[in-house]
Scaffold this active site. Structure first.
Site, PDB file in Angstrom:
ATOM      1  N   LEU A 117      -4.438  -2.623  -1.380  1.00 48.89           N
ATOM      2  CA  LEU A 117      -3.097  -2.516  -0.806  1.00 48.89           C
ATOM      3  C   LEU A 117      -2.086  -1.906  -1.788  1.00 48.89           C
ATOM      4  O   LEU A 117      -0.877  -1.992  -1.575  1.00 48.89           O
ATOM      5  CB  LEU A 117      -2.610  -3.892  -0.311  1.00 48.89           C
ATOM      6  CG  LEU A 117      -3.471  -4.541   0.779  1.00 48.89           C
ATOM      7  CD1 LEU A 117      -2.885  -5.884   1.211  1.00 48.89           C
ATOM      8  CD2 LEU A 117      -3.618  -3.626   1.994  1.00 48.89           C
ATOM      9  N   GLY A 118      -2.585  -1.302  -2.846  1.00 49.32           N
ATOM     10  CA  GLY A 118      -1.702  -0.535  -3.733  1.00 49.32           C
ATOM     11  C   GLY A 118      -0.860  -1.372  -4.671  1.00 49.32           C
ATOM     12  O   GLY A 118       0.229  -0.949  -5.071  1.00 49.32           O
TER      13      GLY A 118
ATOM     14  N   SER B  99      -1.273  -2.228  -7.890  1.00 49.53           N
ATOM     15  CA  SER B  99      -1.047  -1.739  -9.261  1.00 49.53           C
ATOM     16  C   SER B  99      -0.092  -0.549  -9.247  1.00 49.53           C
ATOM     17  O   SER B  99       0.773  -0.417 -10.119  1.00 49.53           O
ATOM     18  CB  SER B  99      -2.363  -1.421  -9.981  1.00 49.53           C
ATOM     19  OG  SER B  99      -2.864  -0.171  -9.618  1.00 49.53           O
TER      20      SER B  99
ATOM     21  N   ASP C  85      -1.357   6.656  -4.015  1.00 45.35           N
ATOM     22  CA  ASP C  85      -0.814   5.289  -4.085  1.00 45.35           C
ATOM     23  C   ASP C  85       0.593   5.272  -4.702  1.00 45.35           C
ATOM     24  O   ASP C  85       1.511   4.651  -4.157  1.00 45.35           O
ATOM     25  CB  ASP C  85      -1.739   4.379  -4.917  1.00 45.35           C
ATOM     26  CG  ASP C  85      -3.029   4.034  -4.187  1.00 45.35           C
ATOM     27  OD1 ASP C  85      -3.328   4.670  -3.157  1.00 45.35           O
ATOM     28  OD2 ASP C  85      -3.751   3.132  -4.650  1.00 45.35           O
TER      29      ASP C  85
HETATM   30  C1  MEV Z   1      -7.151   4.123  -3.487  1.00 47.47           C
HETATM   31  O1  MEV Z   1      -6.097   3.430  -2.833  1.00 47.47           O
HETATM   32  C2  MEV Z   1      -7.721   5.185  -2.601  1.00 47.47           C
HETATM   33  C3  MEV Z   1      -8.799   6.081  -3.193  1.00 47.47           C
HETATM   34  O2  MEV Z   1      -8.803   7.244  -2.337  1.00 47.47           O
HETATM   35  C4  MEV Z   1      -8.540   6.468  -4.618  1.00 47.47           C
HETATM   36  C5  MEV Z   1      -7.360   7.405  -4.804  1.00 47.47           C
HETATM   37  O3  MEV Z   1      -6.891   8.046  -3.848  1.00 47.47           O
HETATM   38  O4  MEV Z   1      -6.923   7.531  -5.950  1.00 47.47           O
HETATM   39  C6  MEV Z   1     -10.165   5.427  -3.099  1.00 47.47           C
END
Ligand code: MEV
Length: 323
Positions: A107-108, A110, A153
């Site tokens: 859920l982002g 970090s 993110d």
């Molecule tokens: C991470 O929220 C999503 C991924 O696509 C990695 C990224 O976009 O950096 C898995």
């Protein structure tokens, strides 16, 4: 509030379509959600600067020049060092991080912490950064924990709202799915984004053709999804979510628990469901066109001892909370 305090918050996110492929320059669609991380910076009463994250380390306060810092703090230390280096300013401070966003479940959290911290710390030193600068520095810090993040993110956390993101280029996607209910189900299986992204990279290097084929399928799903979102065509959005989940299964980033959750939701009135974020655990998102069905699905998931809640979207990206 104390005059020498700055406080900024930033939202978490869900990736609606296109995770993983986005790392390789394909497009993805994401939206900010109404769960936020907050970073407060205040004058230190001591001769040192500190950081505390009660959600991760209970009452412990870390001195920022203490080496080595826990792994989880290396990216945040990078932000501190970058800001201090750029601004050539000297005064001691305490940073306090608090977050409503569950960590390590896609859920982002970090990214939201990084964005809020860049904004609050630069502002503490009297140098407010613009959104592009905040996003850039937060993205640099994310590279420390996630090796090669796509940048989606930190971008969604900085700008908020819904976006179509391709190769670092952002297009605002102000879709309205006001007649829909999006449920987030947290499998409570924590995982490390870096490990899963690296697993995909290894596969990509070993079997480029078959992985590119999966990415091309995801690309087509994202293109169709943009149209479906703009048209508010809920059955089509749901269908595309399920297709996207299957592509992520083909990529081997799902988890048997996530697949089971998706199956149960399919049988209980969802228009479509998929894992969101890196996968390997973390969260599933599920679309409903009926409030009662969404509520019932939440109940079923809670009975299975999972976390489940209705998600609300937000147009607010990074936000100044000091006044
Ligand atoms: C991470 O929220 C999503 C991924 O696509 C990695 C990224 O976009 O950096 C898995």
């Amino acid at each position: 509030m104390d005059v020498n305090t700055t406080e900024f918050s930033a939202p978490g996110k869900i990736i609606l379509f296109g995770e993983h492929a986005v790392v390789y320059g394909y497009p993805a669609i994401a939206t900010a959600i109404d769960l936020r991380a907050k970073s407060s910076v205040l004058d230190s009463s001591k001769q040192i600067s500190t950081i505390s994250i009660p959600d991760l380390f209970q009452k412990k306060q870390f001195e920022l020049n203490q080496t080595p810092l826990p792994q989880e703090l290396t990216a945040l230390k990078f932000i501190v060092d970058s800001i201090l280096r750029n601004f050539e300013l000297k005064k001691n401070f305490d940073i306090k991080i608090a977050s409503q966003i569950p960590s390590s479940v896609g859920l982002g959290s970090s990214a939201a912490v990084s964005v809020a911290m860049v904004a609050s710390l630069s502002s503490f030193f009297g140098k407010s950064l613009n959104l592009e600068e905040i996003n850039k520095l937060a993205h640099e810090s994310e590279k420390i924990i996630h090796s090669f993040p796509s940048g989606i993110d930190t971008t969604i956390s900085t700008y908020g709202g819904g976006i179509y993101y391709e190769n670092g280029v952002i297009r605002e996607l102000p879709f309205r799915i006001s007649s829909a209910y999006v449920v987030i189900i947290n499998s409570l299986i924590k995982r490390n984004t870096k490990d899963i992204v690296e697993k995909v990279k290894k596969k990509y290097e070993e079997k480029q053709n078959s992985i590119k084929e999966i990415f091309n399928n995801i690309h087509e799903i994202v293109i169709d999804a943009e149209k479906a979102l703009i048209d508010e065509n809920l059955p089509e959005i749901g269908k595309l979510m399920s297709l996207n989940h299957n592509s992520l299964k083909d990529l081997d980033v799902s988890h048997e628990v996530l697949d089971k959750i998706v199956n149960v939701l399919d049988k209980n009135g969802a228009l479509g469901s998929k894992l969101t974020g890196a996968g390997g655990g973390g969260c599933v998102i599920s679309l409903f066109d009926d409030f009662t069905k969404a509520k019932d699905a939440i109940k079923i998931m809670k009975e299975k001892n999972l976390q489940a809640f209705l998600s609300t979207f937000t147009t607010d990206g990074v936000r100044n909370e000091s006044n």
